[in-house]
Design a protein around this motif. Structure first.
Motif, short mmCIF file in Angstrom:
data_model
loop_
_atom_site.label_atom_id
_atom_site.label_comp_id
_atom_site.label_asym_id
_atom_site.label_seq_id
_atom_site.Cartn_x
_atom_site.Cartn_y
_atom_site.Cartn_z
N GLY A 124 0.78 -6.27 2.99
CA GLY A 124 0.59 -4.84 2.83
C GLY A 124 0.36 -4.44 1.39
O GLY A 124 -0.43 -3.54 1.10
N ASP A 125 1.03 -5.13 0.47
CA ASP A 125 0.83 -4.87 -0.95
C ASP A 125 -0.60 -5.22 -1.35
O ASP A 125 -1.27 -4.46 -2.08
CB ASP A 125 1.83 -5.68 -1.77
CG ASP A 125 1.70 -5.44 -3.26
OD1 ASP A 125 1.29 -4.33 -3.65
OD2 ASP A 125 1.99 -6.36 -4.05
N LEU A 156 -3.26 -5.30 0.63
CA LEU A 156 -4.17 -4.32 1.24
C LEU A 156 -4.17 -3.02 0.44
O LEU A 156 -5.22 -2.40 0.26
CB LEU A 156 -3.76 -4.07 2.68
CG LEU A 156 -3.95 -5.24 3.65
CD1 LEU A 156 -3.41 -4.89 5.03
CD2 LEU A 156 -5.41 -5.65 3.74
N GLY A 157 -3.01 -2.60 -0.03
CA GLY A 157 -2.94 -1.38 -0.83
C GLY A 157 -3.71 -1.50 -2.13
O GLY A 157 -4.32 -0.54 -2.59
N PHE A 199 -1.46 2.12 2.78
CA PHE A 199 -0.74 0.93 2.32
C PHE A 199 -0.38 1.05 0.84
O PHE A 199 0.69 0.62 0.41
CB PHE A 199 -1.61 -0.32 2.54
CG PHE A 199 -1.58 -0.86 3.94
CD1 PHE A 199 -0.47 -1.55 4.42
CD2 PHE A 199 -2.65 -0.66 4.80
CE1 PHE A 199 -0.44 -2.04 5.71
CE2 PHE A 199 -2.64 -1.14 6.09
CZ PHE A 199 -1.53 -1.84 6.56
N TRP A 253 4.00 4.22 3.58
CA TRP A 253 3.87 4.85 4.90
C TRP A 253 4.97 5.89 5.09
O TRP A 253 6.03 5.62 5.66
CB TRP A 253 3.92 3.79 6.00
CG TRP A 253 2.70 2.93 6.00
CD1 TRP A 253 2.49 1.80 5.26
CD2 TRP A 253 1.50 3.15 6.74
NE1 TRP A 253 1.23 1.30 5.49
CE2 TRP A 253 0.60 2.09 6.40
CE3 TRP A 253 1.09 4.12 7.66
CZ2 TRP A 253 -0.67 2.00 6.95
CZ3 TRP A 253 -0.17 4.01 8.21
CH2 TRP A 253 -1.03 2.97 7.85
#
Length: 231
Positions: A97-98, A100-101, A157, A161
């Motif tokens: 997720g990191d 993707l952000g 992301f 959220w």
């Protein structure tokens, strides 16, 4: 009229490029931790003036022993290479997720370019209908809608959220970006209808205004409050 009229290969290429291009920037760490703009400004001031902070913290406190003063005098600030290595280690990706952000700033440029060009093409079509730019507008709007959806998802992301942000700037950036993705989807649907183009032009005008505002908010997040120096 369906989206099948749009050539599939260019649209697939747009999606593939947005997904596989390497990371170039990341969201502000304070925004990830849901810090307010004021808290972030205070944190950056402390980082910029560590010596002054130490002096202020010890001015009213107990006196520092001579041995401690000797240790402080001997200690040296990190070298440029050490500071660089520390920053690289700090920015190392640990979660999917990191990662993707961190793709969000890169992905956001695609819908910005495509949707603004769609608005420009629609203006040219309004002025010169004989140019026949309807297909061009459809392609630009559809590609921009796909890109806006990807950028908005990656933005969630990047920012975390949650539905409420202590940072007013991040909150505006989050929901304005989400609205841009939604309106872009509506504009793409309108672009493939054979009815009049008035509603499409209204949607494109809203998108152009929203994108410009989003760019301003992004500048506030990266460069700090009043980054244009207008206040």
């Amino acid at each position: 009229m369906s989206f099948s009229r749009l050539p599939r290969s260019p649209l697939a290429a747009l999606v593939a490029v947005a997904l596989v291009l390497p990371v170039m920037a990341s969201a502000h760490e304070g925004h990830k931790n849901n810090m307010s703009d004021a808290e972030m400004a205070q944190m950056e001031m402390r980082d910029a003036h560590p010596v002054a902070d130490v002096a202020a913290a010890t001015a009213d406190g107990p006196p520092i022993a001579e041995g401690e003063r000797a240790v402080e005098a001997v200690s040296q600030p990190p070298t440029a290479e050490q500071a660089l290595d520390a920053k690289i280690a700090e920015n190392r990706v640990t979660l999917v997720g990191d990662f993707l952000g961190r793709l969000h700033p890169l992905a956001a440029h695609f819908p910005v370019a495509l949707l603004l060009m769609a608005a420009l093409a629609e203006i040219l079509l309004l002025m010169r209908p004989a140019l026949g730019l309807e297909t061009t507008v459809r392609f630009l709007v559809a590609g921009g809608a796909v890109g806006a959806g990807i950028a908005a998802l990656l933005g969630w992301f990047a920012g975390g959220w949650r539905l409420d942000d202590r940072s007013e700037t991040l909150g505006l950036h989050r929901w304005n970006g989400t609205a841009i993705a939604a309106v872009a989807g509506i504009a793409a649907w309108l672009a493939f209808r054979s009815a009049g183009r008035t509603r499409l032009r209204i949607a494109l005008a809203l998108l152009a205004a929203g994108i410009l505002f989003q760019g301003y908010l992004g500048g506030e997040m990266v460069f700090g409050p009043n980054h244009l120096g207008l206040e």
